[in-house]
Write a protein that holds these residues in place. Sequence first.
Motif, PDB file in Angstrom:
ATOM      1  N   PRO A  64      -7.683  -9.072  -1.676  1.00 29.43           N
ATOM      2  CA  PRO A  64      -8.539  -8.230  -2.398  1.00 29.43           C
ATOM      3  C   PRO A  64      -7.935  -6.757  -2.438  1.00 29.43           C
ATOM      4  N   PHE A  65      -8.014  -5.995  -3.608  1.00 29.12           N
ATOM      5  CA  PHE A  65      -7.226  -4.791  -3.758  1.00 29.12           C
ATOM      6  C   PHE A  65      -8.123  -3.647  -4.117  1.00 29.12           C
ATOM      7  N   GLY A  66      -8.434  -3.034  -3.388  1.00 28.92           N
ATOM      8  CA  GLY A  66      -9.458  -1.663  -3.734  1.00 28.92           C
ATOM      9  C   GLY A  66      -8.732  -0.385  -4.531  1.00 28.92           C
ATOM     10  N   GLY A  67      -8.268   0.425  -3.310  1.00 27.49           N
ATOM     11  CA  GLY A  67      -7.595   1.589  -4.080  1.00 27.49           C
ATOM     12  C   GLY A  67      -6.231   1.508  -3.849  1.00 27.49           C
ATOM     13  N   GLY A  68      -5.721   0.681  -2.958  1.00 32.31           N
ATOM     14  CA  GLY A  68      -4.301   0.552  -2.510  1.00 32.31           C
ATOM     15  C   GLY A  68      -3.736   1.454  -1.836  1.00 32.31           C
ATOM     16  N   VAL A  94     -14.915 -11.001   0.261  1.00 36.88           N
ATOM     17  CA  VAL A  94     -14.765  -9.751  -0.417  1.00 36.88           C
ATOM     18  C   VAL A  94     -16.159  -9.053  -0.640  1.00 36.88           C
ATOM     19  N   ILE A  95     -16.004  -7.836  -0.292  1.00 39.87           N
ATOM     20  CA  ILE A  95     -17.116  -7.082  -0.353  1.00 39.87           C
ATOM     21  C   ILE A  95     -17.637  -6.739  -1.852  1.00 39.87           C
ATOM     22  N   THR A  96     -18.712  -6.995  -2.284  1.00 37.47           N
ATOM     23  CA  THR A  96     -18.940  -6.742  -3.716  1.00 37.47           C
ATOM     24  C   THR A  96     -19.991  -5.794  -3.947  1.00 37.47           C
ATOM     25  N   ALA A 152      -8.681   6.094  -2.604  1.00 41.78           N
ATOM     26  CA  ALA A 152      -9.251   5.163  -1.899  1.00 41.78           C
ATOM     27  C   ALA A 152     -10.589   4.507  -2.435  1.00 41.78           C
ATOM     28  N   SER A 153     -10.977   3.419  -2.046  1.00 37.93           N
ATOM     29  CA  SER A 153     -12.293   2.986  -2.491  1.00 37.93           C
ATOM     30  C   SER A 153     -13.533   2.616  -1.778  1.00 37.93           C
ATOM     31  N   ILE A 154     -14.539   2.458  -2.038  1.00 37.77           N
ATOM     32  CA  ILE A 154     -15.834   2.295  -1.405  1.00 37.77           C
ATOM     33  C   ILE A 154     -15.632   0.871  -0.598  1.00 37.77           C
ATOM     34  N   GLY A 155     -15.181  -0.352  -0.982  1.00 40.82           N
ATOM     35  CA  GLY A 155     -14.956  -1.462  -0.552  1.00 40.82           C
ATOM     36  C   GLY A 155     -13.822  -1.435   0.427  1.00 40.82           C
ATOM     37  N   GLY A 156     -12.865  -0.401  -0.099  1.00 43.76           N
ATOM     38  CA  GLY A 156     -11.985  -0.334   1.148  1.00 43.76           C
ATOM     39  C   GLY A 156     -12.202   0.420   2.203  1.00 43.76           C
ATOM     40  N   PHE A 157     -12.937   1.456   2.084  1.00 42.50           N
ATOM     41  CA  PHE A 157     -13.562   2.354   3.341  1.00 42.50           C
ATOM     42  C   PHE A 157     -14.471   1.305   4.140  1.00 42.50           C
ATOM     43  N   ALA A 199     -13.917  -2.256   4.439  1.00 46.51           N
ATOM     44  CA  ALA A 199     -13.236  -3.209   4.999  1.00 46.51           C
ATOM     45  C   ALA A 199     -12.208  -2.710   5.906  1.00 46.51           C
ATOM     46  N   THR A 200     -11.909  -1.392   5.979  1.00 47.15           N
ATOM     47  CA  THR A 200     -11.056  -0.711   6.904  1.00 47.15           C
ATOM     48  C   THR A 200     -11.842   0.104   8.251  1.00 47.15           C
ATOM     49  N   ARG A 201     -13.184   0.041   7.980  1.00 43.42           N
ATOM     50  CA  ARG A 201     -13.838   0.975   8.921  1.00 43.42           C
ATOM     51  C   ARG A 201     -13.122   2.399   8.991  1.00 43.42           C
ATOM     52  N   GLU A 225     -11.124  -6.365   6.548  1.00 44.39           N
ATOM     53  CA  GLU A 225      -9.788  -6.368   5.808  1.00 44.39           C
ATOM     54  C   GLU A 225      -9.518  -7.170   4.867  1.00 44.39           C
ATOM     55  N   GLY A 226     -10.696  -7.805   4.265  1.00 46.40           N
ATOM     56  CA  GLY A 226     -10.622  -8.851   3.309  1.00 46.40           C
ATOM     57  C   GLY A 226     -10.058 -10.253   3.822  1.00 46.40           C
ATOM     58  N   ALA A 227     -10.320 -10.407   5.035  1.00 41.04           N
ATOM     59  CA  ALA A 227      -9.795 -11.647   5.659  1.00 41.04           C
ATOM     60  C   ALA A 227     -11.035 -12.648   5.843  1.00 41.04           C
ATOM     61  N   GLY A 277       0.836  -1.113   0.158  1.00 43.16           N
ATOM     62  CA  GLY A 277      -0.062  -0.041   0.018  1.00 43.16           C
ATOM     63  C   GLY A 277       0.897   1.191   0.050  1.00 43.16           C
ATOM     64  N   LYS A 278       0.478   2.075   0.832  1.00 41.07           N
ATOM     65  CA  LYS A 278       1.309   3.538   0.906  1.00 41.07           C
ATOM     66  C   LYS A 278       1.635   4.063   1.945  1.00 41.07           C
ATOM     67  N   SER A 279       2.038   3.186   3.158  1.00 42.20           N
ATOM     68  CA  SER A 279       2.769   3.598   4.278  1.00 42.20           C
ATOM     69  C   SER A 279       3.970   4.270   3.973  1.00 42.20           C
TER      70      SER A 279
HETATM   71  C1  FAD Z   1      -2.027   9.402   2.387  1.00 43.50           C
HETATM   72  C2  FAD Z   1      -2.991   8.806   3.130  1.00 43.50           C
HETATM   73  C3  FAD Z   1      -3.970   9.121   3.835  1.00 43.50           C
HETATM   74  C4  FAD Z   1      -4.886   8.469   4.467  1.00 43.50           C
HETATM   75  N1  FAD Z   1      -5.764   8.943   5.177  1.00 43.50           N
HETATM   76  C5  FAD Z   1      -6.976   8.401   5.962  1.00 43.50           C
HETATM   77  C6  FAD Z   1      -7.955   8.918   6.611  1.00 43.50           C
HETATM   78  O1  FAD Z   1      -8.136  10.272   6.656  1.00 43.50           O
HETATM   79  N2  FAD Z   1      -8.939   8.233   7.042  1.00 43.50           N
HETATM   80  C7  FAD Z   1      -8.936   6.787   7.167  1.00 43.50           C
HETATM   81  O2  FAD Z   1      -9.775   6.065   7.566  1.00 43.50           O
HETATM   82  N3  FAD Z   1      -8.033   6.165   6.397  1.00 43.50           N
HETATM   83  C8  FAD Z   1      -6.624   7.037   5.668  1.00 43.50           C
HETATM   84  N4  FAD Z   1      -6.111   6.347   5.016  1.00 43.50           N
HETATM   85  C9  FAD Z   1      -5.766   5.000   4.988  1.00 43.50           C
HETATM   86  C10 FAD Z   1      -6.478   4.285   3.859  1.00 43.50           C
HETATM   87  O3  FAD Z   1      -6.771   5.368   2.901  1.00 43.50           O
HETATM   88  C11 FAD Z   1      -8.049   3.754   4.262  1.00 43.50           C
HETATM   89  O4  FAD Z   1      -7.686   2.504   5.121  1.00 43.50           O
HETATM   90  C12 FAD Z   1      -8.756   3.336   2.988  1.00 43.50           C
HETATM   91  O5  FAD Z   1     -10.209   2.994   3.661  1.00 43.50           O
HETATM   92  C13 FAD Z   1      -8.442   1.967   2.504  1.00 43.50           C
HETATM   93  O6  FAD Z   1      -9.214   2.081   1.291  1.00 43.50           O
HETATM   94  P1  FAD Z   1      -8.596   1.413  -0.180  1.00 43.50           P
HETATM   95  O7  FAD Z   1      -9.695   1.439  -1.230  1.00 43.50           O
HETATM   96  O8  FAD Z   1      -7.334   1.971  -0.734  1.00 43.50           O
HETATM   97  O9  FAD Z   1      -8.312  -0.194   0.313  1.00 43.50           O
HETATM   98  P2  FAD Z   1      -6.772  -0.883  -0.040  1.00 43.50           P
HETATM   99  O10 FAD Z   1      -5.784  -0.350   0.541  1.00 43.50           O
HETATM  100  O11 FAD Z   1      -6.895  -1.478  -1.282  1.00 43.50           O
HETATM  101  O12 FAD Z   1      -7.254  -2.155   1.117  1.00 43.50           O
HETATM  102  C14 FAD Z   1      -7.276  -1.974   2.448  1.00 43.50           C
HETATM  103  C15 FAD Z   1      -7.624  -3.379   2.924  1.00 43.50           C
HETATM  104  O13 FAD Z   1      -9.083  -3.820   2.736  1.00 43.50           O
HETATM  105  C16 FAD Z   1      -9.136  -4.871   2.016  1.00 43.50           C
HETATM  106  N5  FAD Z   1      -9.967  -4.568   0.930  1.00 43.50           N
HETATM  107  C17 FAD Z   1      -9.968  -3.724   0.054  1.00 43.50           C
HETATM  108  N6  FAD Z   1     -11.195  -3.703  -0.649  1.00 43.50           N
HETATM  109  C18 FAD Z   1     -11.902  -4.749  -0.223  1.00 43.50           C
HETATM  110  C19 FAD Z   1     -13.019  -5.387  -0.376  1.00 43.50           C
HETATM  111  N7  FAD Z   1     -14.234  -4.967  -1.578  1.00 43.50           N
HETATM  112  N8  FAD Z   1     -13.624  -6.496   0.155  1.00 43.50           N
HETATM  113  C20 FAD Z   1     -12.792  -6.923   1.177  1.00 43.50           C
HETATM  114  N9  FAD Z   1     -11.680  -6.315   1.387  1.00 43.50           N
HETATM  115  C21 FAD Z   1     -11.329  -5.493   0.917  1.00 43.50           C
HETATM  116  C22 FAD Z   1      -7.717  -5.008   1.338  1.00 43.50           C
HETATM  117  O14 FAD Z   1      -7.371  -6.524   1.062  1.00 43.50           O
HETATM  118  C23 FAD Z   1      -6.903  -4.510   2.694  1.00 43.50           C
HETATM  119  O15 FAD Z   1      -6.663  -5.324   3.449  1.00 43.50           O
HETATM  120  C24 FAD Z   1      -4.952   7.171   4.406  1.00 43.50           C
HETATM  121  C25 FAD Z   1      -3.878   6.540   3.704  1.00 43.50           C
HETATM  122  C26 FAD Z   1      -2.826   7.389   3.050  1.00 43.50           C
HETATM  123  C27 FAD Z   1      -1.860   6.699   2.312  1.00 43.50           C
END
Ligand code: FAD
Length: 537
Positions: free
Chosen positions: A138-142, A276-278, A212-217, A219-221, A271-273, A92-94
């Motif tokens: 699963p990869f959403g926005g990464g 997969v949220i569709t 970032a993506s809807i599924g990621g939001f 999956a990570t709360r 977190e995709g464990a 990802g982008k840590s």
């Molecule tokens: C610069 C920066 C700023 C950020 N700011 C915030 C912030 O303000 N607030 C915040 O909450 N977070 C923040 N984040 C963290 C991150 O953006 C969030 O965790 C975001 O929700 C991840 O979404 P994504 O679509 O990129 O998911 P990904 O990075 O693609 O995936 C995150 C996790 O969810 C799983 N996943 C993704 N999509 C699905 C799916 N459809 N079904 C099941 N599992 C899935 C992946 O396998 C992975 O484990 C930040 C990150 C960065 C790099």
Amino acid sequence: MTHDTSSPTTLDAHPREMHPQRWGDPAAATPLPEAARGLVELAFGLADTPATTSVALAPVGVTDEVLAGLRAIAGPDHVHTDDGTRRLRTRGKSTPDLLRARAGDLGDAPDVVVRPADHDEVAAVLALAVEHHLAVVPFGGGTCVTGGLAARRDGYAGLVSLDLVRLDALLEVDEVSMTATLEPGLRGPEAEALLAEHGLCLGHYPQSFQHASIGGFAATRSSGQSSAGYGRFDQMVVGLRVATPRGEWRLGSSPANAAGPDLRQLVLGSEGAFGVITAVTVRVRRLPEVKVYEGWRWDSFVEGATAMRTLVQSGLLPTVLRLSDEAETGLNLARPDAIGEQATGCLMIVGHEGTPGQVEARRAAVTEVLAGLGGTPLGEEPGASWAHGRFNAPYLRDSMLDVGVLVETLETATFWSKVDALYADVRAALERELGAEGGSAIVLCHLSHVYETGCSLYFTVATAAGEQPLERWGRAKAAANDAITANGATISHHHAVGTDHRPWLSAEIGDLGASVLRAVKADLDPTGILNPGVLVP
Ligand SMILES: Cc1cc2nc3c(=O)[nH]c(=O)nc-3n(C[C@H](O)[C@H](O)[C@H](O)COP(=O)(O)OP(=O)(O)OC[C@H]3O[C@@H](n4cnc5c(N)ncnc54)[C@H](O)[C@@H]3O)c2cc1C
């Protein structure tokens, strides 16, 4: 008052693919601004750190039979084994992710990237993965910052990145119930633009919003900058469709229920464990007619925090409410456009969105409370500056890395009565660890989200990267996590657990909690193909 009916967040299309070694739009990479360069040189000195660019990946490790199976499911155009695509789906982008990418470490690259078109294709990929014992990420926005995309691969016949980018439709809008059903691959701006066509919005603006993506939001709360007004993402979700290795799971029969524990909460943050949220059904709001953001100055962090608590406990929550400590205010981090200008005290950003009547009434009530508590109104300029620069900080992190300065963030949350101790202990842990061996660190903090009972603390740390930046940051982050755990606070308020926070999760949820998570995982994913090593202790 600003009568602004456009989004505060630029709904312009952003390229879906980010730079493989940096944050965001590859075209938006910029050198460190002159004003910041002087400060950085003074604090840490400057070093040139060119990134490694031409590293070949390990050969594709899955069999031809697997590739043929994936092609039969998603179509040959949607199965990718080329280095470029695999590189873009690595981690990802840590800041540690960026450091590894810059150093040419592509050890976590998937063997293959598959892009299914719909729920059934996702389910078929999972069935194939079970059959061949492939790990699936699963990869959403990464945009993950906790190692949630760096699954374990040992013991598996290969690693598949299940890229949800093609599931990008607005499936349904129910304007009577005020809900919308979205596919998981929609990026934040894309989802808001589709809803805006109906005069609606989600109001979820994390700093990673543009990618970032809807599924990621889900999956990570995730939690956004306007979550005070619109709610955290998990509070918006009313329904979910999930593909699991055991079959389809649909959740969300009603807005609320007493039909046993709320199982939606098992999927939110999974977190995709677990699956997969569709599809995600969310509560939506009418587009705000008016947005106004303003600044308030407090003499101290404690006074500002007390004002925040007073507001939220009197039921007067603005849409945006955040407070920078003295150090963050001094550097103008809340206003990236103004970095380098001097500022004293503690800056609070207060934002209101809604109809003119709602905004006027709420603003007047909030102003009365804040003025009564000794805050100084700074007008709309600091608010506008914050809103304008609110998505720029991640680009600044890259420019700092370019000159040898490591910048990373971490976050936690606790109850109001414990905020002072947590703030002091996390700061001290970071300064102690990064100050060892004669180094130095700047530790900044803001209160990013507030609740009646407590708030979240968001730390930004800058330090010279040195010879071994990964090890240096690893020690500091572990010390901060230990301090968080010792204070009884959460290991994550919104960044999730991933692989990075997993060693600290049991301390928070207890051995019994960890055992419940393992039992759920074993039931939904009996052969353990989904994101192995992520989340579940
Ligand atoms: C610069 C920066 C700023 C950020 N700011 C915030 C912030 O303000 N607030 C915040 O909450 N977070 C923040 N984040 C963290 C991150 O953006 C969030 O965790 C975001 O929700 C991840 O979404 P994504 O679509 O990129 O998911 P990904 O990075 O693609 O995936 C995150 C996790 O969810 C799983 N996943 C993704 N999509 C699905 C799916 N459809 N079904 C099941 N599992 C899935 C992946 O396998 C992975 O484990 C930040 C990150 C960065 C790099």
